[in-house]
Design a protein around this motif. Structure first.
Motif, PDB file in Angstrom:
ATOM      1  N   LEU A 110      -0.677 -34.499   7.070  1.00 34.46           N
ATOM      2  CA  LEU A 110       0.454 -34.061   7.089  1.00 34.46           C
ATOM      3  C   LEU A 110       1.447 -35.125   7.254  1.00 34.46           C
ATOM      4  O   LEU A 110       2.441 -35.193   6.627  1.00 34.46           O
ATOM      5  CB  LEU A 110       0.865 -33.168   8.406  1.00 34.46           C
ATOM      6  N   GLN A 111       1.459 -36.204   7.844  1.00 39.24           N
ATOM      7  CA  GLN A 111       2.078 -37.305   7.906  1.00 39.24           C
ATOM      8  C   GLN A 111       2.338 -38.170   6.409  1.00 39.24           C
ATOM      9  O   GLN A 111       3.305 -38.141   6.164  1.00 39.24           O
ATOM     10  CB  GLN A 111       1.739 -38.257   8.840  1.00 39.24           C
ATOM     11  N   TYR A 112       1.191 -38.106   5.809  1.00 37.23           N
ATOM     12  CA  TYR A 112       1.270 -38.578   4.561  1.00 37.23           C
ATOM     13  C   TYR A 112       2.042 -37.815   3.547  1.00 37.23           C
ATOM     14  O   TYR A 112       2.851 -38.234   2.798  1.00 37.23           O
ATOM     15  CB  TYR A 112      -0.211 -38.841   3.933  1.00 37.23           C
ATOM     16  N   LEU A 113       1.845 -36.434   3.651  1.00 40.35           N
ATOM     17  CA  LEU A 113       2.411 -35.385   2.672  1.00 40.35           C
ATOM     18  C   LEU A 113       3.913 -35.536   2.986  1.00 40.35           C
ATOM     19  O   LEU A 113       4.870 -35.357   2.045  1.00 40.35           O
ATOM     20  CB  LEU A 113       1.992 -33.979   2.912  1.00 40.35           C
ATOM     21  N   LYS A 114       4.366 -35.608   4.194  1.00 34.13           N
ATOM     22  CA  LYS A 114       5.636 -35.757   4.532  1.00 34.13           C
ATOM     23  C   LYS A 114       6.386 -36.988   4.118  1.00 34.13           C
ATOM     24  O   LYS A 114       7.477 -37.035   3.405  1.00 34.13           O
ATOM     25  CB  LYS A 114       6.034 -35.234   5.960  1.00 34.13           C
ATOM     26  N   GLU A 115       5.554 -38.088   4.225  1.00 33.94           N
ATOM     27  CA  GLU A 115       6.268 -39.369   3.714  1.00 33.94           C
ATOM     28  C   GLU A 115       6.144 -39.367   2.221  1.00 33.94           C
ATOM     29  O   GLU A 115       7.055 -40.113   1.544  1.00 33.94           O
ATOM     30  CB  GLU A 115       5.100 -40.595   4.253  1.00 33.94           C
ATOM     31  N   GLN A 116       5.258 -38.642   1.430  1.00 35.80           N
ATOM     32  CA  GLN A 116       5.513 -38.509   0.067  1.00 35.80           C
ATOM     33  C   GLN A 116       6.447 -37.493  -0.651  1.00 35.80           C
ATOM     34  O   GLN A 116       6.276 -37.296  -1.799  1.00 35.80           O
ATOM     35  CB  GLN A 116       4.106 -38.227  -0.501  1.00 35.80           C
ATOM     36  N   ASN A 117       6.871 -36.767   0.422  1.00 31.22           N
ATOM     37  CA  ASN A 117       7.964 -35.521   0.062  1.00 31.22           C
ATOM     38  C   ASN A 117       7.341 -34.560  -0.670  1.00 31.22           C
ATOM     39  O   ASN A 117       7.713 -33.868  -1.679  1.00 31.22           O
ATOM     40  CB  ASN A 117       8.893 -35.981  -0.791  1.00 31.22           C
ATOM     41  N   ARG A 118       5.974 -34.082  -0.071  1.00 31.08           N
ATOM     42  CA  ARG A 118       5.235 -33.072  -0.775  1.00 31.08           C
ATOM     43  C   ARG A 118       5.155 -31.955  -0.070  1.00 31.08           C
ATOM     44  O   ARG A 118       4.520 -31.538   0.591  1.00 31.08           O
ATOM     45  CB  ARG A 118       3.689 -33.457  -1.133  1.00 31.08           C
TER      46      ARG A 118
END
Length: 163
Positions: free
Chosen positions: A32-40
């Motif tokens: 989740l943290q990665y997806l939010k950082e990548q704006n996905r």
């Protein structure tokens, strides 16, 4: 907020549940943290709902509510903005989606006995319906709901004081 939820979830993982479930939760939070950082955001919302379902199945409504609030925080109160179907959500206005998700969070707060948080959230719903929609029947319903949560807090306090 995501970092706060992530930290809280990692710190509160119970040793009594299987390590597999704990590992799955930790991995999903990292994702989740990665997806939010990548704006996905589409994938982010799908995984938020997946994690909410997982915690509901484990009968952890407090965690499920915290995770579902991550989706709520992405939304505003625009009545004219129409959103597409996404995760467990039908096509609807941004306002309606946020209201529906807040109601789901309120149910989880009630199950978790987090009535103080529920009172604040109902207050936000009441304010939005009063100021932006002028839906006073809905305002009355939210005031009744808020009163119910206040009564639950009072009963819980009385029970603790009687012990």
């Amino acid at each position: 907020m995501l970092q706060e939820v992530f930290t809280h979830m990692l710190l509160s993982l119970s040793l009594s549940r299987s390590l597999l479930q704990d590992d799955r939760t930790a991995a999903t939070l990292k994702l989740l943290q990665y997806l939010k950082e990548q704006n996905r955001m589409g994938a982010y919302v799908r995984y938020v709902h997946s994690l909410v379902d997982q915690h509901e199945q484990q009968q952890l409504p407090d965690r499920a509510a915290m995770i579902l609030m991550l989706h709520c925080q992405l939304l505003g109160w625009d009545q004219s903005l129409q959103l597409e179907e996404q995760a467990d959500c039908p096509a609807e206005s941004e306002f309606d989606r946020k209201v529906r998700l807040y109601r789901q969070v309120l149910s989880l707060y009630d199950k978790a006995s987090w009535w103080e948080r529920a009172i604040a959230l109902v207050g936000e719903l009441k304010d939005q319906h009063e100021k932006n929609k002028c839906d006073f029947l809905q305002v009355a319903e939210y005031l009744e709901m808020q009163a119910s949560f206040y009564r639950k807090v009072r009963t819980a306090c009385d029970t603790l004081l009687a012990s």
